[in-house]
Scaffold this motif. Structure first.
Motif, PDB file in Angstrom:
ATOM      1  N   TYR A  95       0.836  -1.189   0.000  1.00 36.09           N
ATOM      2  CA  TYR A  95       0.000   0.000   0.000  1.00 36.09           C
ATOM      3  C   TYR A  95       0.878   1.250   0.000  1.00 36.09           C
ATOM      4  O   TYR A  95       1.919   1.275   0.661  1.00 36.09           O
ATOM      5  CB  TYR A  95      -0.866   0.060   1.262  1.00 36.09           C
ATOM      6  N   CYS A  96       0.440   2.283  -0.706  1.00 38.28           N
ATOM      7  CA  CYS A  96       1.066   3.579  -0.507  1.00 38.28           C
ATOM      8  C   CYS A  96       0.127   4.451   0.315  1.00 38.28           C
ATOM      9  O   CYS A  96      -1.095   4.258   0.312  1.00 38.28           O
ATOM     10  CB  CYS A  96       1.451   4.255  -1.812  1.00 38.28           C
ATOM     11  N   ALA A  97       0.723   5.376   1.038  1.00 34.95           N
ATOM     12  CA  ALA A  97      -0.038   6.247   1.928  1.00 34.95           C
ATOM     13  C   ALA A  97       0.581   7.633   1.918  1.00 34.95           C
ATOM     14  O   ALA A  97       1.786   7.782   1.716  1.00 34.95           O
ATOM     15  CB  ALA A  97      -0.039   5.685   3.343  1.00 34.95           C
ATOM     16  N   GLY A  98      -0.260   8.625   2.129  1.00 35.62           N
ATOM     17  CA  GLY A  98       0.214   9.995   2.093  1.00 35.62           C
ATOM     18  C   GLY A  98      -0.278  10.816   3.264  1.00 35.62           C
ATOM     19  O   GLY A  98      -1.310  10.510   3.878  1.00 35.62           O
ATOM     20  N   ARG A  99       0.504  11.839   3.566  1.00 38.81           N
ATOM     21  CA  ARG A  99       0.111  12.808   4.583  1.00 38.81           C
ATOM     22  C   ARG A  99       0.688  14.161   4.206  1.00 38.81           C
ATOM     23  O   ARG A  99       1.885  14.267   3.903  1.00 38.81           O
ATOM     24  CB  ARG A  99       0.621  12.396   5.961  1.00 38.81           C
ATOM     25  N   THR A 100      -0.160  15.174   4.218  1.00 41.26           N
ATOM     26  CA  THR A 100       0.314  16.533   3.961  1.00 41.26           C
ATOM     27  C   THR A 100       1.341  16.919   5.015  1.00 41.26           C
ATOM     28  O   THR A 100       1.128  16.689   6.211  1.00 41.26           O
ATOM     29  CB  THR A 100      -0.864  17.510   3.984  1.00 41.26           C
ATOM     30  N   ALA A 101       2.456  17.474   4.558  1.00 40.64           N
ATOM     31  CA  ALA A 101       3.543  17.794   5.482  1.00 40.64           C
ATOM     32  C   ALA A 101       3.971  19.240   5.306  1.00 40.64           C
ATOM     33  O   ALA A 101       4.150  19.706   4.182  1.00 40.64           O
ATOM     34  CB  ALA A 101       4.727  16.863   5.236  1.00 40.64           C
ATOM     35  N   SER A 102       4.159  19.934   6.428  1.00 38.83           N
ATOM     36  CA  SER A 102       4.657  21.306   6.364  1.00 38.83           C
ATOM     37  C   SER A 102       6.178  21.324   6.239  1.00 38.83           C
ATOM     38  O   SER A 102       6.759  22.223   5.636  1.00 38.83           O
ATOM     39  CB  SER A 102       4.208  22.091   7.592  1.00 38.83           C
ATOM     40  N   ASN A 103       6.828  20.302   6.788  1.00 38.47           N
ATOM     41  CA  ASN A 103       8.284  20.188   6.733  1.00 38.47           C
ATOM     42  C   ASN A 103       8.686  19.481   5.452  1.00 38.47           C
ATOM     43  O   ASN A 103       8.266  18.336   5.214  1.00 38.47           O
ATOM     44  CB  ASN A 103       8.773  19.422   7.957  1.00 38.47           C
ATOM     45  N   ASN A 104       9.491  20.138   4.627  1.00 44.66           N
ATOM     46  CA  ASN A 104       9.858  19.552   3.336  1.00 44.66           C
ATOM     47  C   ASN A 104      10.605  18.238   3.467  1.00 44.66           C
ATOM     48  O   ASN A 104      10.593  17.420   2.546  1.00 44.66           O
ATOM     49  CB  ASN A 104      10.735  20.528   2.546  1.00 44.66           C
ATOM     50  N   ARG A 105      11.274  18.005   4.599  1.00 43.98           N
ATOM     51  CA  ARG A 105      12.135  16.838   4.746  1.00 43.98           C
ATOM     52  C   ARG A 105      11.543  15.774   5.673  1.00 43.98           C
ATOM     53  O   ARG A 105      12.203  14.808   6.004  1.00 43.98           O
ATOM     54  CB  ARG A 105      13.501  17.262   5.291  1.00 43.98           C
ATOM     55  N   TRP A 106      10.290  15.930   6.053  1.00 43.51           N
ATOM     56  CA  TRP A 106       9.683  14.983   6.994  1.00 43.51           C
ATOM     57  C   TRP A 106       9.226  13.729   6.288  1.00 43.51           C
ATOM     58  O   TRP A 106       8.597  13.790   5.217  1.00 43.51           O
ATOM     59  CB  TRP A 106       8.489  15.630   7.691  1.00 43.51           C
ATOM     60  N   CYS A 107       9.526  12.554   6.845  1.00 39.83           N
ATOM     61  CA  CYS A 107       8.879  11.326   6.434  1.00 39.83           C
ATOM     62  C   CYS A 107       8.982  10.323   7.578  1.00 39.83           C
ATOM     63  O   CYS A 107       9.842  10.431   8.438  1.00 39.83           O
ATOM     64  CB  CYS A 107       9.442  10.752   5.129  1.00 39.83           C
ATOM     65  N   THR A 108       8.095   9.376   7.587  1.00 37.14           N
ATOM     66  CA  THR A 108       8.060   8.361   8.624  1.00 37.14           C
ATOM     67  C   THR A 108       7.478   7.073   8.063  1.00 37.14           C
ATOM     68  O   THR A 108       6.706   7.109   7.102  1.00 37.14           O
ATOM     69  CB  THR A 108       7.222   8.812   9.830  1.00 37.14           C
ATOM     70  N   ASN A 109       7.852   5.954   8.652  1.00 36.81           N
ATOM     71  CA  ASN A 109       7.264   4.664   8.305  1.00 36.81           C
ATOM     72  C   ASN A 109       6.249   4.212   9.354  1.00 36.81           C
ATOM     73  O   ASN A 109       5.876   3.040   9.385  1.00 36.81           O
ATOM     74  CB  ASN A 109       8.362   3.609   8.165  1.00 36.81           C
ATOM     75  N   ASN A 110       5.819   5.148  10.188  1.00 35.53           N
ATOM     76  CA  ASN A 110       4.824   4.834  11.214  1.00 35.53           C
ATOM     77  C   ASN A 110       3.423   4.918  10.616  1.00 35.53           C
ATOM     78  O   ASN A 110       3.003   5.987  10.160  1.00 35.53           O
ATOM     79  CB  ASN A 110       4.964   5.815  12.373  1.00 35.53           C
ATOM     80  N   VAL A 111       2.708   3.827  10.627  1.00 31.46           N
ATOM     81  CA  VAL A 111       1.401   3.734   9.974  1.00 31.46           C
ATOM     82  C   VAL A 111       0.395   4.734  10.559  1.00 31.46           C
ATOM     83  O   VAL A 111      -0.513   5.180   9.856  1.00 31.46           O
ATOM     84  CB  VAL A 111       0.861   2.292  10.070  1.00 31.46           C
ATOM     85  N   ASP A 112       0.574   5.116  11.818  1.00 30.73           N
ATOM     86  CA  ASP A 112      -0.420   5.950  12.488  1.00 30.73           C
ATOM     87  C   ASP A 112      -0.447   7.385  11.973  1.00 30.73           C
ATOM     88  O   ASP A 112      -1.386   8.128  12.251  1.00 30.73           O
ATOM     89  CB  ASP A 112      -0.157   5.963  13.998  1.00 30.73           C
ATOM     90  N   TYR A 113       0.581   7.806  11.250  1.00 33.33           N
ATOM     91  CA  TYR A 113       0.684   9.195  10.808  1.00 33.33           C
ATOM     92  C   TYR A 113      -0.017   9.453   9.483  1.00 33.33           C
ATOM     93  O   TYR A 113      -0.126  10.596   9.066  1.00 33.33           O
ATOM     94  CB  TYR A 113       2.143   9.610  10.694  1.00 33.33           C
ATOM     95  N   PHE A 114      -0.483   8.433   8.793  1.00 32.90           N
ATOM     96  CA  PHE A 114      -0.977   8.618   7.434  1.00 32.90           C
ATOM     97  C   PHE A 114      -2.493   8.549   7.386  1.00 32.90           C
ATOM     98  O   PHE A 114      -3.114   7.700   8.023  1.00 32.90           O
ATOM     99  CB  PHE A 114      -0.347   7.580   6.508  1.00 32.90           C
ATOM    100  N   ASP A 115      -3.071   9.458   6.582  1.00 26.54           N
ATOM    101  CA  ASP A 115      -4.521   9.552   6.535  1.00 26.54           C
ATOM    102  C   ASP A 115      -5.112   9.292   5.155  1.00 26.54           C
ATOM    103  O   ASP A 115      -6.336   9.277   5.001  1.00 26.54           O
ATOM    104  CB  ASP A 115      -4.980  10.942   7.025  1.00 26.54           C
ATOM    105  N   THR A 116      -4.270   9.098   4.169  1.00 19.79           N
ATOM    106  CA  THR A 116      -4.735   8.811   2.817  1.00 19.79           C
ATOM    107  C   THR A 116      -4.059   7.541   2.342  1.00 19.79           C
ATOM    108  O   THR A 116      -2.826   7.469   2.330  1.00 19.79           O
ATOM    109  CB  THR A 116      -4.423   9.970   1.864  1.00 19.79           C
ATOM    110  N   TRP A 117      -4.862   6.570   1.928  1.00 22.51           N
ATOM    111  CA  TRP A 117      -4.349   5.249   1.583  1.00 22.51           C
ATOM    112  C   TRP A 117      -4.868   4.797   0.225  1.00 22.51           C
ATOM    113  O   TRP A 117      -6.013   5.086  -0.140  1.00 22.51           O
ATOM    114  CB  TRP A 117      -4.777   4.216   2.629  1.00 22.51           C
ATOM    115  N   GLY A 118      -4.007   4.055  -0.486  1.00 21.00           N
ATOM    116  CA  GLY A 118      -4.452   3.389  -1.689  1.00 21.00           C
ATOM    117  C   GLY A 118      -5.099   2.053  -1.352  1.00 21.00           C
ATOM    118  O   GLY A 118      -5.181   1.661  -0.181  1.00 21.00           O
ATOM    119  N   GLN A 119      -5.544   1.358  -2.388  1.00 20.24           N
ATOM    120  CA  GLN A 119      -6.246   0.087  -2.192  1.00 20.24           C
ATOM    121  C   GLN A 119      -5.309  -1.106  -2.132  1.00 20.24           C
ATOM    122  O   GLN A 119      -5.734  -2.194  -1.746  1.00 20.24           O
ATOM    123  CB  GLN A 119      -7.270  -0.103  -3.315  1.00 20.24           C
ATOM    124  N   GLY A 120      -4.060  -0.925  -2.522  1.00 13.45           N
ATOM    125  CA  GLY A 120      -3.088  -1.993  -2.411  1.00 13.45           C
ATOM    126  C   GLY A 120      -2.872  -2.748  -3.710  1.00 13.45           C
ATOM    127  O   GLY A 120      -3.752  -2.795  -4.577  1.00 13.45           O
TER     128      GLY A 120
END
Length: 127
Positions: A95-120
């Protein structure tokens, strides 16, 4: 409303390669950090790669480091996951997942931070 659409999964032999794509629909990925996750039945969803919205920061768990590469092309509104040296234990729905980020360099592999998901998309590594 932004939707994510994965493609590129399939059956591959051990040691082979695949490239997954995550495309935006109804919106843009431009403002979002994106991550790829995978899940097998009975197990929790596992983060395997993330990329910041400017593409300048990536992160991988040890299980895939050196074999998986995440990248993005903001002009195409698409994020890719290149998977090399695939193993049977990489078999999962990805699955890919996205989250709007204010910090240009922010990313995480923590599932709890993402609010938009594909179907897989299913990836099967087998001989």
């Amino acid at each position: 409303q932004l939707q994510l659409v994965e493609s590129g999964g399939g059956l591959v032999q051990p040691g082979g390669s695949l490239r997954l794509s995550c495309a935006a629909s109804g919106g843009t990925l431009y403002y979002s950090a994106i991550a790829w996750f995978r899940q097998v039945p009975g197990k929790e969803r596992e983060g395997v790669a993330c990329i910041s919205k400017d593409g300048g920061n990536t992160n991988y768990p040890d299980s895939v480091k050196g074999r998986f590469t995440i990248s993005r092309d903001n002009s195409l509104d698409t994020v890719y996951l290149r998977m090399d040296s695939l193993k049977p234990e990489d078999t999962a729905v990805y699955y890919c997942a996205g989250r709007t980020a204010s910090n240009n360099r922010w990313c995480t592999n923590n599932v709890d931070y993402f609010d938009t998901w594909g179907q897989g998309t299913q990836v099967t590594v087998s001989s």
